[in-house]
Scaffold this motif. Sequence first.
Motif, PDB file in Angstrom:
ATOM      1  N   GLY A  57       0.490  11.504   5.737  1.00 16.42           N
ATOM      2  CA  GLY A  57       0.871  10.335   5.242  1.00 16.42           C
ATOM      3  C   GLY A  57       1.967   9.512   5.804  1.00 16.42           C
ATOM      4  N   ALA A  58       3.088  10.230   6.299  1.00 11.45           N
ATOM      5  CA  ALA A  58       3.986   9.637   6.994  1.00 11.45           C
ATOM      6  C   ALA A  58       3.709   8.768   8.144  1.00 11.45           C
ATOM      7  N   THR A  62       0.790  -1.274   0.051  1.00 11.57           N
ATOM      8  CA  THR A  62       0.056   0.056   0.041  1.00 11.57           C
ATOM      9  C   THR A  62       0.790   1.218  -0.014  1.00 11.57           C
ATOM     10  N   ILE A  63       0.688   2.228  -1.000  1.00  8.54           N
ATOM     11  CA  ILE A  63       1.506   3.357  -1.069  1.00  8.54           C
ATOM     12  C   ILE A  63       0.510   4.378  -1.201  1.00  8.54           C
ATOM     13  N   VAL A  64       0.974   5.510  -0.102  1.00 11.18           N
ATOM     14  CA  VAL A  64       0.186   6.648   0.164  1.00 11.18           C
ATOM     15  C   VAL A  64       0.803   7.891  -1.049  1.00 11.18           C
ATOM     16  N   LEU A  65      -0.299   8.507  -1.433  1.00 12.30           N
ATOM     17  CA  LEU A  65       0.031   9.728  -2.498  1.00 12.30           C
ATOM     18  C   LEU A  65      -0.556  10.862  -1.652  1.00 12.30           C
ATOM     19  N   LEU A 115       5.350   5.897   0.902  1.00 11.94           N
ATOM     20  CA  LEU A 115       4.733   6.894   0.424  1.00 11.94           C
ATOM     21  C   LEU A 115       5.610   7.779  -0.544  1.00 11.94           C
ATOM     22  N   VAL A 116       4.857   8.379  -1.448  1.00  8.23           N
ATOM     23  CA  VAL A 116       5.652   9.192  -2.760  1.00  8.23           C
ATOM     24  C   VAL A 116       4.569  10.586  -2.884  1.00  8.23           C
ATOM     25  N   ALA A 117       5.714  11.701  -2.798  1.00 13.67           N
ATOM     26  CA  ALA A 117       5.159  12.982  -2.715  1.00 13.67           C
ATOM     27  C   ALA A 117       6.375  13.930  -3.348  1.00 13.67           C
ATOM     28  N   GLY A 118       6.114  15.135  -3.248  1.00 10.95           N
ATOM     29  CA  GLY A 118       7.015  16.126  -3.785  1.00 10.95           C
ATOM     30  C   GLY A 118       6.794  16.902  -4.981  1.00 10.95           C
ATOM     31  N   PRO A 127       9.985   3.300   3.425  1.00 14.91           N
ATOM     32  CA  PRO A 127      10.412   4.140   2.271  1.00 14.91           C
ATOM     33  C   PRO A 127       9.530   5.472   1.883  1.00 14.91           C
ATOM     34  N   ILE A 128      10.172   6.702   1.956  1.00 12.57           N
ATOM     35  CA  ILE A 128       9.379   7.740   1.581  1.00 12.57           C
ATOM     36  C   ILE A 128      10.329   8.475   0.589  1.00 12.57           C
ATOM     37  N   ASN A 129       9.745   8.661  -0.881  1.00 15.41           N
ATOM     38  CA  ASN A 129      10.322   8.944  -1.718  1.00 15.41           C
ATOM     39  C   ASN A 129       9.934  10.313  -2.504  1.00 15.41           C
ATOM     40  N   ASP A 130      10.686  11.058  -2.912  1.00 19.22           N
ATOM     41  CA  ASP A 130      10.702  12.640  -3.254  1.00 19.22           C
ATOM     42  C   ASP A 130      10.413  12.599  -4.873  1.00 19.22           C
ATOM     43  N   LEU A 131       9.829  13.527  -5.416  1.00 21.97           N
ATOM     44  CA  LEU A 131       9.559  13.813  -6.931  1.00 21.97           C
ATOM     45  C   LEU A 131      10.076  15.190  -7.030  1.00 21.97           C
TER      46      LEU A 131
END
Length: 336
Positions: free
Chosen positions: A111-112, A17-20, A123-126, A311-315
């Motif tokens: 989200g975090a 499950t990934i949070v946007l 989580l993916v955001a940025g 994992p928390i990744n930046d865009l």
Amino acid sequence: MDLLKQISLRAKGSGRTIVLPEGQDPRVIKAANLAVQESVAKIIVLGTPEEISFSENAAGMKLAEAVKVIDYTKDALLETLAEAFYEKRKAKGMTLEEARQALLDKRIFFGAMMLDINLADGLVAGSIASTGDMLRAAFQCVGTAPGIKLASSTFLMGLREPTAAGDEVICFADCAVNPCPTAEQMVDIALATARTYRSLIGKQPKVAFLSFSSKGSAKHELVDKVAKAAEMTRAKFEELHFDAIVDGEIQADAAIIPAIAVQKNPGGAIKGDANVLIFPDLQSGNICYKLVQRLGGATAFGPVVQGVAKPINDLSRGCSAEDIYANICLTVGQTL
């Protein structure tokens, strides 16, 4: 095989499950739909009804039924997450009301905290939030992974031509987070990067600590730092029973070209077949990845944030929906 295709195949059917969090962005709507369509992840999007409606109209599509939407401003989950965040930060002087307001002001924190209490895997955001907010959410809400004190980053470099050892992908680290790591910090960077390589590529990491010297061919305190980091990393991997090869200090050509390794690193553990390159500082790493990308025609995926407990990744703010989808696949890969 194309790097994105390779990573998406590993992610497919994962059930992660990934949070946007940035549901106010039309690009997120498109990426969420693509992710569930390709079955790479279950998706949660954060946004108010008004934000989601606006984004759907701008994107020219409705969110798929499989995508879960949470109105972070009104959902009952807000109180649960606020209390959990307060418990984490009360020693720093934060009140419960301040914790609640932080989650409302910075939906990335909402989200975090979902990750922190195991309601999501990544989580993916940025696309809208700043990198600073992303890193603060990672450190304050989730923290670093067990055995690691330092978060870092890596770029997955999809090479135009395979290396002599046959590798189509090499990890470069750290190219985005830590300006001048100590030898001790380089150990954390190497461990996190080796784990990232194994989880995303599925092969044994072969880690080369890069310098302008190979095994004492030059004398300098900068060389000493790299040699010390390599030795400490070998010991760390042995302690953890982590299956990886470590060598250094070693020059870049000896790390990736077998014929040169014979000359410059005879008897070394890395025989010109490195697939994880650890740079001595941020300047060299960042410069190198851009040169390999722009002059060498490599595809650079990242920066992938690593060393964080979840994992928390930046865009990039200029990202496309396809870029967000690629980052979702990368994030799922980090959980495998």
